[in-house]
Design a protein around this motif. Structure first.
Motif, PDB file in Angstrom:
ATOM      1  N   GLY A 232     -36.205  31.668  69.394  1.00 22.29           N
ATOM      2  CA  GLY A 232     -36.845  32.726  70.278  1.00 22.29           C
ATOM      3  C   GLY A 232     -36.468  32.705  71.736  1.00 22.29           C
ATOM      4  N   VAL A 233     -37.262  33.343  72.326  1.00 23.20           N
ATOM      5  CA  VAL A 233     -37.417  33.401  73.986  1.00 23.20           C
ATOM      6  C   VAL A 233     -37.980  32.180  74.633  1.00 23.20           C
ATOM      7  CG1 VAL A 233     -37.922  34.737  76.047  1.00 23.20           C
ATOM      8  CG2 VAL A 233     -37.423  36.038  73.751  1.00 23.20           C
ATOM      9  N   SER A 234     -37.270  31.748  75.447  1.00 24.12           N
ATOM     10  CA  SER A 234     -37.758  30.504  76.426  1.00 24.12           C
ATOM     11  C   SER A 234     -39.161  30.632  76.868  1.00 24.12           C
ATOM     12  CB  SER A 234     -36.597  29.977  77.268  1.00 24.12           C
ATOM     13  OG  SER A 234     -37.367  29.104  77.994  1.00 24.12           O
ATOM     14  N   PRO A 235     -40.026  29.868  76.678  1.00 23.92           N
ATOM     15  CA  PRO A 235     -41.265  29.958  77.451  1.00 23.92           C
ATOM     16  C   PRO A 235     -41.243  29.577  78.982  1.00 23.92           C
ATOM     17  CG  PRO A 235     -41.076  28.054  76.229  1.00 23.92           C
ATOM     18  CD  PRO A 235     -39.861  28.756  76.045  1.00 23.92           C
ATOM     19  N   MET A 333     -29.679  35.150  79.330  1.00 33.96           N
ATOM     20  CA  MET A 333     -30.329  36.383  79.607  1.00 33.96           C
ATOM     21  C   MET A 333     -30.936  36.626  78.419  1.00 33.96           C
ATOM     22  SD  MET A 333     -28.246  38.392  82.213  1.00 33.96           S
ATOM     23  CE  MET A 333     -28.078  38.061  84.226  1.00 33.96           C
ATOM     24  N   SER A 334     -30.279  36.521  77.085  1.00 34.76           N
ATOM     25  CA  SER A 334     -30.857  37.077  75.931  1.00 34.76           C
ATOM     26  C   SER A 334     -32.201  36.178  75.650  1.00 34.76           C
ATOM     27  CB  SER A 334     -29.872  37.028  74.901  1.00 34.76           C
ATOM     28  OG  SER A 334     -29.452  35.685  74.239  1.00 34.76           O
ATOM     29  N   LYS A 335     -32.211  34.995  76.241  1.00 34.51           N
ATOM     30  CA  LYS A 335     -33.354  34.017  75.851  1.00 34.51           C
ATOM     31  C   LYS A 335     -34.358  34.183  76.972  1.00 34.51           C
ATOM     32  CE  LYS A 335     -31.767  32.539  71.924  1.00 34.51           C
ATOM     33  NZ  LYS A 335     -32.719  32.898  70.686  1.00 34.51           N
ATOM     34  N   GLY A 336     -34.371  35.004  77.964  1.00 36.84           N
ATOM     35  CA  GLY A 336     -35.206  35.307  79.061  1.00 36.84           C
ATOM     36  C   GLY A 336     -34.859  34.237  80.165  1.00 36.84           C
ATOM     37  N   VAL A 337     -34.041  33.450  80.118  1.00 39.07           N
ATOM     38  CA  VAL A 337     -33.747  32.584  81.249  1.00 39.07           C
ATOM     39  C   VAL A 337     -32.877  33.211  82.522  1.00 39.07           C
ATOM     40  CG1 VAL A 337     -32.511  30.169  81.515  1.00 39.07           C
ATOM     41  CG2 VAL A 337     -33.607  30.843  79.019  1.00 39.07           C
ATOM     42  N   PRO A 338     -33.501  32.837  83.518  1.00 40.87           N
ATOM     43  CA  PRO A 338     -33.156  33.487  84.625  1.00 40.87           C
ATOM     44  C   PRO A 338     -31.823  32.531  85.042  1.00 40.87           C
ATOM     45  CG  PRO A 338     -34.881  31.959  85.109  1.00 40.87           C
ATOM     46  CD  PRO A 338     -34.958  32.274  83.844  1.00 40.87           C
ATOM     47  N   VAL A 339     -30.799  33.139  85.723  1.00 37.49           N
ATOM     48  CA  VAL A 339     -29.325  32.371  86.113  1.00 37.49           C
ATOM     49  C   VAL A 339     -29.487  32.441  87.495  1.00 37.49           C
ATOM     50  CG1 VAL A 339     -26.941  32.942  85.894  1.00 37.49           C
ATOM     51  CG2 VAL A 339     -28.451  33.740  84.041  1.00 37.49           C
ATOM     52  N   ALA A 353     -27.688  40.557  88.737  1.00 35.47           N
ATOM     53  CA  ALA A 353     -28.237  41.304  90.052  1.00 35.47           C
ATOM     54  C   ALA A 353     -29.096  40.402  90.926  1.00 35.47           C
ATOM     55  CB  ALA A 353     -29.113  42.473  89.489  1.00 35.47           C
ATOM     56  N   HIS A 354     -28.537  40.124  91.776  1.00 36.40           N
ATOM     57  CA  HIS A 354     -29.171  39.015  92.907  1.00 36.40           C
ATOM     58  C   HIS A 354     -30.292  39.288  93.110  1.00 36.40           C
ATOM     59  CE1 HIS A 354     -29.433  35.867  95.867  1.00 36.40           C
ATOM     60  NE2 HIS A 354     -29.821  36.677  96.673  1.00 36.40           N
ATOM     61  N   GLY A 355     -31.577  38.455  92.852  1.00 33.58           N
ATOM     62  CA  GLY A 355     -32.734  38.497  93.101  1.00 33.58           C
ATOM     63  C   GLY A 355     -33.672  39.518  92.101  1.00 33.58           C
ATOM     64  N   HIS A 356     -32.905  39.936  91.007  1.00 37.57           N
ATOM     65  CA  HIS A 356     -33.556  40.824  90.039  1.00 37.57           C
ATOM     66  C   HIS A 356     -33.565  39.817  88.772  1.00 37.57           C
ATOM     67  CE1 HIS A 356     -34.582  44.319  87.846  1.00 37.57           C
ATOM     68  NE2 HIS A 356     -33.583  44.122  87.167  1.00 37.57           N
ATOM     69  N   ASP A 357     -32.428  39.276  88.240  1.00 37.40           N
ATOM     70  CA  ASP A 357     -32.451  38.763  87.026  1.00 37.40           C
ATOM     71  C   ASP A 357     -31.811  37.313  87.430  1.00 37.40           C
ATOM     72  OD1 ASP A 357     -29.788  39.547  87.233  1.00 37.40           O
ATOM     73  OD2 ASP A 357     -30.020  41.092  85.613  1.00 37.40           O
ATOM     74  N   GLY A 387     -36.907  36.025  84.700  1.00 37.35           N
ATOM     75  CA  GLY A 387     -36.659  35.812  83.061  1.00 37.35           C
ATOM     76  C   GLY A 387     -36.771  37.040  82.262  1.00 37.35           C
ATOM     77  N   ALA A 388     -38.012  37.785  82.627  1.00 39.39           N
ATOM     78  CA  ALA A 388     -38.086  39.044  82.066  1.00 39.39           C
ATOM     79  C   ALA A 388     -36.953  40.146  82.190  1.00 39.39           C
ATOM     80  CB  ALA A 388     -39.789  39.527  82.468  1.00 39.39           C
ATOM     81  N   ASN A 389     -36.769  40.119  83.546  1.00 39.81           N
ATOM     82  CA  ASN A 389     -35.578  41.054  83.810  1.00 39.81           C
ATOM     83  C   ASN A 389     -34.238  40.792  83.144  1.00 39.81           C
ATOM     84  OD1 ASN A 389     -37.331  42.734  85.570  1.00 39.81           O
ATOM     85  ND2 ASN A 389     -36.862  41.418  87.296  1.00 39.81           N
ATOM     86  N   ALA A 390     -34.065  39.765  82.989  1.00 38.07           N
ATOM     87  CA  ALA A 390     -32.863  39.081  82.142  1.00 38.07           C
ATOM     88  C   ALA A 390     -32.984  39.329  80.838  1.00 38.07           C
ATOM     89  CB  ALA A 390     -32.768  37.374  82.404  1.00 38.07           C
ATOM     90  N   LEU A 391     -34.117  39.673  80.199  1.00 30.89           N
ATOM     91  CA  LEU A 391     -34.139  39.957  78.796  1.00 30.89           C
ATOM     92  C   LEU A 391     -33.727  41.556  78.638  1.00 30.89           C
ATOM     93  CD1 LEU A 391     -37.727  38.481  77.528  1.00 30.89           C
ATOM     94  CD2 LEU A 391     -35.163  38.361  76.358  1.00 30.89           C
TER      95      LEU A 391
END
Length: 470
Positions: A232-235, A333-339, A353-357, A387-391
């Motif tokens: 699933g998506v990371s909490p 990103m597909s797991k909602g994890v920021p990079v 996208a710096h500052g976005h995801d 994390g939400a934007n990464a998804l």
């Protein structure tokens, strides 16, 4: 080898080339119309592990829904594939190295792959002959190469009725000078050259312009697709940062360990887990021990389930010195994890996208990397927003979206070979395919940037390769 022997060898090679050209002229006159149903993808070692292999399997599985797809593995050194083979995809092995007896030709190095090619040590005289025999046996369809050595051989020996595509999984600048020279001199024989990033597409355009030689019929950019991983998506609740990749100098884990020493001083309750195998494991462990980080940084070995690893992380870090288009960013990103990533050449700057995801850091800067990691550790709200934007970023690069762009590209190459007028599949971008690409926010200046650069001339004739064979 004496000078006389070298002259004799060169004359023999020229005679063979002339014989091949004569045969190809005969084949071109009687060849049926180009066909795109059969797709063959040349891969160095399909049973290994790595981003290129995972990407090829991902694309092959999509194309197999409507095409006859076979992955042609140059070598086989492992009994079974590391990654699951997609439904409908076959694997053919040219040089099976599992038996103990390798054969006499395996003792001699390749004569077709440049010595400076990064995978040169994999190739032998036996693989040369196996590859040429296979390529020359093709009578129809599309042949896609996935690294310079394979692309150069395909450019030189592919029959005139075969549509060839050279795919770049790294970037042009990462290749050695002699390899780049061979690329600009030979890739013009291909129907298409496909890069992963805009930066690399521009690099190829400049290289062909500077060389003033033949250009491929089509220069295109098609990014990698987001793999569909289990779990699933990371909490985003664990105090864990992860990175995944081979333990090599290019991945920059030595820099990351030095940066983590600063992170650990500020946040000793957080841990860094490095997943992957490779030749620098002992040196990296020594660096960890030297800095007293043995309870803060862990070398975990290869990840059997990347999805589970990422779903249990609160941040993903990429510390590479250079990349092509790192698949693992999309996986995180597909797991909602920021990079958090170094803005190395190429890929991360177009994916994040710096500052976005996620956050981009100037390449090689250790303190800046530590500060960026600490920023996401200390600001939970920011971490969750990214994390939400990464998804959403990952969803825009689903295999159905990227696969449709490949379908469009390949259909356009067939149409071009058949001499169809402009206005065919290459005259437009698939609806929505490039509107909001990797790392781009809706409405950003780059959102509608060029994805396909076409040579502005008539369709290439099937026999065009003949006069350019070296």
């Amino acid at each position: 080898m004496s000078s006389l022997q070298r002259r004799v060898a060169r004359k023999a090679a020229r005679a063979i080339v002339r014989a091949l050209e004569a045969r190809d002229r005969r084949r071109a006159r009687t060849a049926p119309p180009p066909d795109g149903h059969e797709i063959r993808i040349l891969l160095l070692h399909a049973n290994g592990m790595g981003g290129t292999i995972r990407t090829v399997f991902n694309l092959a599985g999509h194309l197999a829904q409507t095409h006859d797809v076979e992955i042609v593995s140059v070598v086989r050194e492992r009994e079974e594939p590391f990654f699951p083979v997609p439904p409908g995809v076959r694997i053919r092995y040219l040089d099976d190295r599992l038996p103990r007896r390798k054969g006499l030709l395996s003792r001699f190095p390749s004569r077709l792959v440049p010595k400076d090619e990064a995978a040169y040590h994999w190739f032998t005289l036996r693989t040369d002959l196996k590859l040429v025999r296979y390529i020359r046996s093709r009578r129809r369809g599309i042949l896609i190469g996935t690294r310079p050595g394979l692309n150069l051989i395909a450019a030189r020996f592919a029959p005139p009725e075969i549509i060839t595509v050279a795919q770049e999984h790294g970037n042009l600048s990462s290749h050695q000078p002699q390899v780049r020279k061979r690329i600009t001199r030979s890739y013009g024989r291909h129907d298409a050259v496909v890069t992963l990033t805009r930066a690399d597409l521009r690099a190829y355009e400049r290289a062909f312009e500077k060389a003033r030689g033949d250009r491929p019929a089509v220069l295109a950019r098609v990014p990698n697709a987001t793999p569909r991983l289990g779990g699933g998506v990371s909490p985003l609740t664990t105090k864990t940062v992860v990175t995944v990749g081979r333990l090599t100098w290019g991945k920059g884990y030595d820099l990351l360990i030095r940066a983590w020493a600063h992170v650990a001083a500020r946040h000793p309750d957080w841990t860094l887990r490095i997943y992957g195998g490779g030749p620098r494991g002992e040196k990296l462990q020594a660096s960890i021990d030297k800095r007293g980080l043995s309870e803060r940084v862990f070398l975990e070995g290869p990840a059997e389930d990347v999805g589970a690893v990422l779903a249990d992380a609160s941040m993903f870090v990429l510390s590479s010195r250079h990349e092509g288009m790192p698949m693992v960013i999309l996986e995180a990103m597909s797991k909602g994890v920021p990079v958090v990533s170094y803005d190395c050449p190429t890929g991360p700057g177009e994916m994040v996208a710096h500052g976005h995801d996620g956050l981009l850091v100037k390449a090689g800067k250790i303190h800046a990397m530590a500060d960026a990691i600490c920023t996401l550790i200390e600001d939970e709200d920011l971490r969750r927003r990214m994390g939400a934007n990464a998804l959403k970023t990952a969803a825009r690069n689903d295999i159905d979206v990227i696969g449709a762009r490949w379908e469009d590209l390949l259909a356009g190459l067939v149409a071009r070979r058949r001499g169809l007028p402009p206005g065919g599949p290459l005259a437009y971008e698939p609806a929505g395919a490039g509107d909001h690409d990797i790392g781009e926010r809706p409405g950003s200046p780059d959102a509608a940037a060029l994805h396909v650069a076409r040579t502005p001339e008539a369709p290439a004739a099937p026999a065009a390769r003949l006069s350019r064979r070296a």
